[in-house]
Scaffold this motif. Structure first.
Motif, short mmCIF file in Angstrom:
data_model
loop_
_atom_site.label_atom_id
_atom_site.label_comp_id
_atom_site.label_asym_id
_atom_site.label_seq_id
_atom_site.Cartn_x
_atom_site.Cartn_y
_atom_site.Cartn_z
N GLN A 13 -15.40 -21.03 30.81
CA GLN A 13 -16.84 -21.24 30.68
C GLN A 13 -17.58 -19.91 30.71
O GLN A 13 -17.09 -18.93 31.27
N PRO A 14 -18.76 -19.86 30.12
CA PRO A 14 -19.56 -18.63 30.20
C PRO A 14 -19.76 -18.20 31.64
O PRO A 14 -20.01 -19.04 32.52
N GLY A 15 -19.61 -16.89 31.86
CA GLY A 15 -19.70 -16.36 33.20
C GLY A 15 -18.39 -16.32 33.94
O GLY A 15 -18.29 -15.71 35.02
N GLY A 16 -17.38 -16.94 33.38
CA GLY A 16 -16.07 -16.99 34.03
C GLY A 16 -15.24 -15.76 33.79
O GLY A 16 -15.70 -14.78 33.18
N SER A 17 -14.00 -15.81 34.28
CA SER A 17 -13.09 -14.67 34.20
C SER A 17 -11.74 -15.09 33.65
O SER A 17 -11.31 -16.24 33.81
N ASN A 83 -14.43 -10.19 33.15
CA ASN A 83 -15.38 -10.90 34.00
C ASN A 83 -16.68 -11.10 33.25
O ASN A 83 -16.97 -10.38 32.29
N GLY A 84 -17.48 -12.03 33.72
CA GLY A 84 -18.77 -12.26 33.08
C GLY A 84 -18.65 -12.56 31.61
O GLY A 84 -19.44 -12.08 30.79
N LEU A 85 -17.69 -13.41 31.27
CA LEU A 85 -17.42 -13.68 29.85
C LEU A 85 -18.60 -14.39 29.19
O LEU A 85 -19.28 -15.23 29.81
N LYS A 86 -18.82 -14.03 27.93
CA LYS A 86 -19.90 -14.57 27.13
C LYS A 86 -19.32 -15.27 25.91
O LYS A 86 -18.21 -14.92 25.46
N PRO A 87 -20.05 -16.19 25.33
CA PRO A 87 -19.55 -16.85 24.11
C PRO A 87 -19.17 -15.85 23.01
O PRO A 87 -18.20 -16.08 22.27
N GLU A 88 -19.89 -14.75 22.94
CA GLU A 88 -19.58 -13.75 21.91
C GLU A 88 -18.29 -12.99 22.17
O GLU A 88 -17.85 -12.19 21.34
N ASP A 89 -17.67 -13.21 23.32
CA ASP A 89 -16.36 -12.62 23.59
C ASP A 89 -15.23 -13.46 23.00
O ASP A 89 -14.07 -13.05 23.04
N THR A 90 -15.58 -14.62 22.48
CA THR A 90 -14.58 -15.48 21.86
C THR A 90 -13.91 -14.78 20.69
O THR A 90 -14.60 -14.30 19.77
N LEU A 115 -5.56 -16.17 22.08
CA LEU A 115 -6.92 -16.65 21.84
C LEU A 115 -7.69 -16.80 23.14
O LEU A 115 -7.21 -17.42 24.10
N VAL A 116 -8.88 -16.22 23.16
CA VAL A 116 -9.81 -16.39 24.27
C VAL A 116 -11.03 -17.12 23.73
O VAL A 116 -11.67 -16.66 22.78
N THR A 117 -11.34 -18.25 24.33
CA THR A 117 -12.49 -19.05 23.93
C THR A 117 -13.43 -19.19 25.11
O THR A 117 -13.02 -19.65 26.18
N VAL A 118 -14.67 -18.77 24.91
CA VAL A 118 -15.68 -18.86 25.95
C VAL A 118 -16.71 -19.90 25.51
O VAL A 118 -17.47 -19.67 24.56
N ALA A 119 -16.70 -21.03 26.18
CA ALA A 119 -17.57 -22.13 25.78
C ALA A 119 -17.76 -23.08 26.94
O ALA A 119 -16.90 -23.19 27.82
#
Length: 120
Positions: A13-17, A83-90, A115-119
């Protein structure tokens, strides 16, 4: 023969690590700079972070302060703590390493990607 094997991708999820790892194995004489690149859908592959065998690091501006690259030379392994993952880090994250297989021969090697998916 040299292999780079990545692990640690997934959905967050966004904000996760998340933490990614990459291990180099095979006929290795010396591993020089290692790093992480990423490629988002429809975009070019870009450098995320790099680390030399001496521990010097460089980061893309977009992830500074959020991602940390580290390395264990004895294990030919690097990690990327995100850390602090954002959707644009997908993106698909690729490990890259400059590897010498003999005193004279070297080449860049790539992992297959994770694959890293931030959603949410």
């Amino acid at each position: 023969q040299v292999q780079l094997v990545e692990s640690g991708g997934g959905l967050v999820q966004p904000g996760g690590s998340l933490s990614l790892s990459c291990a180099a194995s095979g006929s290795i004489f010396r591993v020089n700079t290692m790093g992480w690149y990423r490629q988002a859908p429809g975009k070019e592959r870009e450098l995320v972070a790099g680390i030399t065998s001496g521990g010097n690091t460089n980061y893309a501006d977009s992830i500074k302060g959020r991602f940390t690259i580290s390395r264990d030379n004895a294990k030919n392994t690097i990690w990327l703590q995100m850390n602090g993952l954002k959707p644009e880090d997908t993106a698909v994250y690729y490990c890259n390493a400059a590897i010498m297989t003999t005193w004279f021969d070297g080449a860049p090697y790539w992992g297959k990607g994770t694959l890293v998916t931030v959603a949410s």
